[in-house]
Scaffold this motif. Structure first.
Motif, PDB file in Angstrom:
ATOM      1  N   LYS A 105      -5.410 -43.974  54.488  1.00  0.00           N
ATOM      2  CA  LYS A 105      -4.644 -44.431  55.613  1.00  0.00           C
ATOM      3  C   LYS A 105      -3.369 -44.417  55.494  1.00  0.00           C
ATOM      4  CE  LYS A 105      -4.712 -47.599  59.393  1.00  0.00           C
ATOM      5  NZ  LYS A 105      -5.136 -48.885  59.826  1.00  0.00           N
ATOM      6  N   LEU A 135      -1.726 -41.020  54.634  1.00  0.00           N
ATOM      7  CA  LEU A 135      -1.526 -40.320  56.003  1.00  0.00           C
ATOM      8  C   LEU A 135      -0.504 -40.841  56.935  1.00  0.00           C
ATOM      9  CD1 LEU A 135      -5.690 -39.799  56.423  1.00  0.00           C
ATOM     10  CD2 LEU A 135      -3.863 -38.077  55.737  1.00  0.00           C
ATOM     11  N   ALA A 136      -0.322 -41.947  57.062  1.00  0.00           N
ATOM     12  CA  ALA A 136       0.404 -42.465  57.929  1.00  0.00           C
ATOM     13  C   ALA A 136       2.105 -42.361  57.175  1.00  0.00           C
ATOM     14  CB  ALA A 136       0.557 -44.098  58.189  1.00  0.00           C
ATOM     15  N   ALA A 180       2.768 -38.572  57.929  1.00  0.00           N
ATOM     16  CA  ALA A 180       3.250 -38.317  59.393  1.00  0.00           C
ATOM     17  C   ALA A 180       4.542 -38.910  59.653  1.00  0.00           C
ATOM     18  CB  ALA A 180       2.169 -39.236  60.133  1.00  0.00           C
ATOM     19  N   ASP A 214       6.859 -36.330  58.650  1.00  0.00           N
ATOM     20  CA  ASP A 214       6.722 -35.069  59.149  1.00  0.00           C
ATOM     21  C   ASP A 214       7.345 -35.079  60.668  1.00  0.00           C
ATOM     22  OD1 ASP A 214       5.949 -32.788  60.002  1.00  0.00           O
ATOM     23  OD2 ASP A 214       3.661 -32.923  59.676  1.00  0.00           O
ATOM     24  N   ASN A 215       7.010 -36.235  61.345  1.00  0.00           N
ATOM     25  CA  ASN A 215       7.273 -36.344  62.899  1.00  0.00           C
ATOM     26  C   ASN A 215       7.381 -37.794  63.138  1.00  0.00           C
ATOM     27  OD1 ASN A 215       7.871 -36.475  65.552  1.00  0.00           O
ATOM     28  ND2 ASN A 215       6.493 -34.723  65.980  1.00  0.00           N
ATOM     29  N   ARG A 253       8.572 -39.466  65.423  1.00  0.00           N
ATOM     30  CA  ARG A 253       8.488 -39.890  66.872  1.00  0.00           C
ATOM     31  C   ARG A 253       6.827 -40.106  67.021  1.00  0.00           C
ATOM     32  NH1 ARG A 253      12.188 -35.898  69.243  1.00  0.00           N
ATOM     33  NH2 ARG A 253      11.032 -36.360  71.326  1.00  0.00           N
ATOM     34  N   PHE A 254       6.260 -38.965  66.495  1.00  0.00           N
ATOM     35  CA  PHE A 254       4.825 -38.913  66.689  1.00  0.00           C
ATOM     36  C   PHE A 254       4.332 -39.968  65.886  1.00  0.00           C
ATOM     37  CE2 PHE A 254       0.742 -37.948  64.872  1.00  0.00           C
ATOM     38  CZ  PHE A 254      -0.075 -37.210  65.742  1.00  0.00           C
ATOM     39  N   ARG A 279       5.203 -43.047  65.387  1.00  0.00           N
ATOM     40  CA  ARG A 279       5.602 -44.269  66.182  1.00  0.00           C
ATOM     41  C   ARG A 279       4.559 -44.163  67.374  1.00  0.00           C
ATOM     42  NH1 ARG A 279       8.218 -48.589  66.771  1.00  0.00           N
ATOM     43  NH2 ARG A 279       8.720 -49.465  69.027  1.00  0.00           N
ATOM     44  N   ALA A 280       4.585 -43.235  67.993  1.00  0.00           N
ATOM     45  CA  ALA A 280       3.517 -43.185  69.091  1.00  0.00           C
ATOM     46  C   ALA A 280       2.239 -43.418  68.547  1.00  0.00           C
ATOM     47  CB  ALA A 280       3.578 -41.895  69.909  1.00  0.00           C
ATOM     48  N   ALA A 281       1.831 -43.333  67.250  1.00  0.00           N
ATOM     49  CA  ALA A 281       0.811 -43.457  66.839  1.00  0.00           C
ATOM     50  C   ALA A 281       0.566 -44.953  66.156  1.00  0.00           C
ATOM     51  CB  ALA A 281       0.068 -42.432  65.745  1.00  0.00           C
ATOM     52  N   GLY A 282       1.249 -45.717  66.580  1.00  0.00           N
ATOM     53  CA  GLY A 282       1.582 -47.015  66.222  1.00  0.00           C
ATOM     54  C   GLY A 282       1.788 -47.297  64.754  1.00  0.00           C
ATOM     55  N   ILE A 283       2.582 -46.565  64.045  1.00  0.00           N
ATOM     56  CA  ILE A 283       2.811 -46.409  62.709  1.00  0.00           C
ATOM     57  C   ILE A 283       4.293 -47.157  62.508  1.00  0.00           C
ATOM     58  CG2 ILE A 283       3.452 -45.036  60.487  1.00  0.00           C
ATOM     59  CD1 ILE A 283       1.201 -43.125  61.497  1.00  0.00           C
TER      60      ILE A 283
END
Lengths: 346, 533
Positions: free
Chosen positions: A213, A216-217, A220, A223-224, A226-227, A229-233
């Motif tokens: 986990k 992968l976080a 991400a 990689d992106n 903003r993406f 952060r939007a996924a709570g990372i």
């Protein structure tokens, strides 16, 4: 058919094809001039295992979005301190190696965390700042080597009794313990299963980490952001994880490197050590945004093989040594190529 | 009076989609002509054609004729437009902050004197004639009736004055006869806007033709001699200044037959008795879409639309609640406060978000479809993980489960792709949006924020996306908050529509409310909110 061939070439990358071709040509030239292919290959394998972990240290930083870790000397210095403590305590063999690793890990974690703290404040310029963090920490440690409270006579200058020597022999400590472990000899070919196995084991661990986990976080976040952060990372935290991991791998990497080399080099020796590692992973096909363990293995193998066989082959043919020149051209050229290629390609 | 501009039968297609259909526009010398319409009505495209912007010619040009001063012309590049005397005052200021007012006005049209070096090496080494440049600038500013010192640097000027410098630059051009203002008062304070309107009246009296694009209907009604209303790429009305009432313009601008298909019935109708999310004084600092204190209560199980013009803050609502931009205020979910800077916690509390920035925030473009769908759930809810060895503490992604789920979503949402491993970069906009929706659905949220879910996707896909949102709402009792610039689609599926203007709620309208109400509210008209159910 032509189309498919073109696709294949594009996916594999022209620089890699050139280097592979070059390596093959060198092997052929080598065997034509009567050099032992077995010996060449054995030497290549040793250098492969010896340098691999330092190259592997690039994967976490590229994955978490920091780019190539030009500040690798931070980790290397931690590894050196760990090794020195192990030698000061007169620990031998595998025990010495394990102790060196054990002492360097917490140090690398702490310094890696500080290094990450700094890099999180200079987002967008991590590679430039990292380069200078590496340079200045090497310079700073030159003072440390002189003043550090090591008093094992083997470590310090014979005359005067203060300050560590430039180059320390590891023969009586943990020199070549992994190289000799599980060494398989087939005629002239020697396969150092212990050394290569240790490298591949670490590759496997990193690969597993990238599938967790957190791993992968981290990818991400790189990689992106903003993406992510939007996924709570927590993006800065993930960057910290990547940088700390890279620093730890740098520390482990130099200890494995030193035991294989048989010497511990202090003072200015770690200054440029990030560059061959960077070049190797780029040759393996990594970009500034994307790196895999596969890139590490392929890149290290190609780059180190090239360096190993270039010396004897060229000296045999033209009677002079151009391997150092070739190394500089290839490693710096590869870095230049990767930096100018803003994106694309993988 | 002499005709300055006539555009006739202008039709423009982008990739098969007609964005302008047989549009005609006439502007006389000395006239202030207003062009009004919603976002996406085709105003910008029309202006891009007038200025010969590359985007027009790269996408296959246009049909129709343009006449300037009675002569037919071909405008192939912005330089042609300038040579014909068409000036443009931009919405964003194109000024160099460190230069003085004079230098900005004369930028690239400097007056210069030859000297020895320039005689030898060419014109670029000539000396600037600052005095003459200053006098010209003064004259242009006086024409506008503003007393800005022409030697001040632009950097410190109030925003309104920057607008005047921009205009002065255009009227200083010798041959200019038509000036286009694109939303000139959007950034101005009320008093500045007043000053500005006086200035353009003055310009019109001096014989210039003025084409004025604005959303502020009161201004348009006050200042325009004639008004052309665009809607969905067609001219739907031409009014003269006298007959232009606010209500009439608003109705023309928004009006369209609403096809509101019967939506499936609910077991229980949402009501104010059961509030799922209560926002009080929500302020979101999102650049270009600032929200300045929103109070809005969302009913459990409803589909609520957030409408309003671009730049007024409607998309900031979801971004603020998800914690993607700095936000303050009080948000209660089921009566418990919700933190505004912790996306992970917001996700855990059952709120999901489909971003308006699909390619930037919504997707990992290089990653596979299945990975994109499972990712947020894996991170926020610890799903799709399994032990490295059975029962071990080391948890790895469960590729088999991710694949299975990906395949299921592809089937359920009818995502057109080559397979779950295809990188989302290669999908069409509509299918990318479905991937985003699939990810949100995977989270099984109680509330789904969908920001501009139909932006940039083709018509067929739009309806599919809207149908999906209705399905989520009816079948899973998901509360849906949909933000859209297209009022028609909001009116099609929403229970209520909240209109946001300048970062605040103006009112909540029933989807069947008359067009006038919508038009007025979107232009900031103060009406007491009509709450419908």
């Amino acid at each position: 058919m032509k189309q498919r061939l073109e696709n294949l070439v594009e996916r594999f990358g022209i620089p890699r094809l050139i280097i592979i071709a070059f390596v093959l040509v060198l092997f052929i030239l080598g065997s034509l001039t009567g050099l032992s292919t077995g010996q060449l290959l054995s030497a290549s394998l040793v250098r492969f295992g010896m340098n691999g972990i330092l190259v592997l240290a690039m994967v976490p930083t590229i994955s978490c979005g920091v780019g190539l870790n030009f500040g690798l000397p931070v980790g290397i210095l931690c590894g050196l301190v760990g090794a020195l403590i192990s030698m000061q305590l007169e620990l031998k063999g595998f025990g010495g190696l394990a102790a060196a690793l054990l002492f360097s890990l917490p140090l690398a974690a702490i310094l890696g965390w500080l290094y990450a703290w700094l890099l999180n404040r200079v987002q967008g310029q991590e590679m430039m700042v990292g380069t200078y963090v590496g340079f200045s920490s090497v310079a700073f440690m030159c003072i440390f080597w002189l003043l550090a409270p090591f008093d094992n006579p083997e470590l310090i200058w014979a005359i005067g009794g203060r300050g560590l020597r430039y180059t320390l022999t590891l023969d009586k400590h943990f020199g070549k313990v992994l190289n000799g472990f599980l060494l398989l000899k087939i005629g002239q070919l020697e396969i150092p299963f212990g050394l290569v196995g240790a490298f591949l084991l670490l590759c496997l661990l990193v690969q597993l980490f990238l599938k967790t986990k957190v791993g992968l976080a981290m990818q991400a976040a790189g990689d992106n952001p903003r993406f992510a952060r939007a996924a709570g990372i927590d993006v800065p935290q993930m960057r910290t994880v990547g940088i700390v991991l890279s620093t730890i791998l740098g520390a482990v990497g130099i200890i494995i490197y030193a035991q294989s080399y048989g010497f511990l080099q202090l003072y200015m020796a770690p200054l440029m050590m990030a560059f061959p590692a960077v070049a190797a992973i780029l040759i393996g096909g990594a970009s500034l945004e994307k790196a895999t363990v596969g890139h590490v293995i392929l890149g290290t193998f190609l780059f180190q093989t090239l360096l190993t066989i270039a010396l004897p082959v060229t000296s045999h043919i033209i009677g002079g040594d151009i391997s150092e020149v070739a190394r500089l051209i290839i490693s710096n050229g590869m870095i230049l190529y990767a930096l100018t290629r803003a994106s694309g390609g993988r | 009076m002499a005709q300055a501009l006539r555009m006739q039968g202008i039709t423009k297609k982008y990739y098969g989609t007609t964005v302008l259909k047989e549009v005609g526009l006439e502007v006389d010398q000395g006239e202030i002509h207003a062009l009004v319409g919603e976002n996406g009505a085709g105003k910008s495209t029309l202006m891009n054609i007038l200025f010969g912007m590359p985007v027009i010619h790269q996408t296959g040009g246009y049909e129709g004729e343009i006449y300037i001063g009675g002569e037919q012309v071909d405008i192939l590049a912005p330089a042609d437009a300038m040579a014909l005397g068409i000036g443009m005052v931009h919405q964003e200021f194109m000024l160099i902050p460190g230069f003085t007012v004079t230098e900005n006005i004369k930028l690239n049209r400097e007056i210069s004197r030859p000297n020895l070096l320039s005689r030898l090496f060419g014109k670029s080494l000539e000396v600037l004639d600052m005095d003459q440049m200053g006098r010209d600038s003064r004259a242009a500013l006086d024409k506008l009736g503003v007393g800005i010192d022409e030697w001040l640097p632009v950097a410190g000027l109030p925003v309104g004055y920057m607008q005047f410098v921009e205009i002065a630059r255009e009227i200083d051009k010798r041959n200019v006869r038509l000036l286009v203002f694109d939303e000139p008062t959007a950034v101005l304070a009320e008093s500045e806007a007043e000053l500005f309107l006086t200035a353009i009246r003055k310009l019109a009296q001096s014989g210039l033709a003025i084409l004025f694009i604005s959303h502020r209907l009161d201004e348009v009604a006050a200042v325009a001699d004639r008004i052309t209303v665009l809607r969905d790429g067609e001219v739907v009305g031409r009014l003269s200044g006298e007959e232009a009432h606010l209500d009439r313009i608003a109705e023309l601008m928004v009006g369209r037959k609403i096809e509101r298909p019967a939506l499936p019935a609910r077991v229980r109708e949402p009501s104010d008795e059961d509030i799922i999310l209560d926002m009080r004084n929500l302020v979101v600092d999102m650049p270009g879409e600032r929200l300045n204190g929103l109070d809005l209560a969302i009913r459990r199980g409803e589909i609520i639309g957030l409408g309003g013009l671009a730049g007024h803050g409607k998309v900031a609502v979801a971004n603020g609640i998800m914690g993607l931009y700095p936000a303050t205020g009080e948000v209660m979910k089921d009566g418990e406060p919700l933190p505004l800077d912790d996306p992970a916690e917001v996700l855990r509390r059952g709120i999901a978000f489909v971003s308006e920035d699909r390619r930037g925030t919504g997707l990992l473009l290089g990653e596979s479809l299945e990975h994109n769908i499972a990712f947020t759930s894996l991170q926020a809810q610890d799903r799709f993980l399994k032990g490295f060895l059975p029962g071990s503490w080391l948890k790895l992604q469960d590729s088999a489960e991710i694949r299975e789920h990906g395949l299921r979503m592809i089937k359920e949402l009818d995502i057109r792709c080559r397979g779950p491993e295809q990188p989302v970069r290669r999908l069409s906009g509509g299918n990318q949006q479905k991937v985003c929706l699939a990810r949100a659905l995977t989270l099984s949220p109680e509330i789904l924020f969908a920001s501009e879910p139909t932006r940039g996707i083709d018509v067929g896909a739009k309806n599919l996306v809207l149908d999906l949102l209705v399905e989520f709402n009816r079948k899973m009792n998901m509360t849906v908050v949909i933000t859209s610039s297209e009022l028609a689609e909001l009116r099609k599926i929403c229970d209520r529509i909240a209109i946001i203007y300048q970062g605040r709620l103006v009112g909540i309208l029933d989807p069947d409310a008359p067009d006038v109400e919508y038009g007025l509210m979107m232009a900031g008209g103060k009406r007491t909110g009509v709450t419908g159910g």
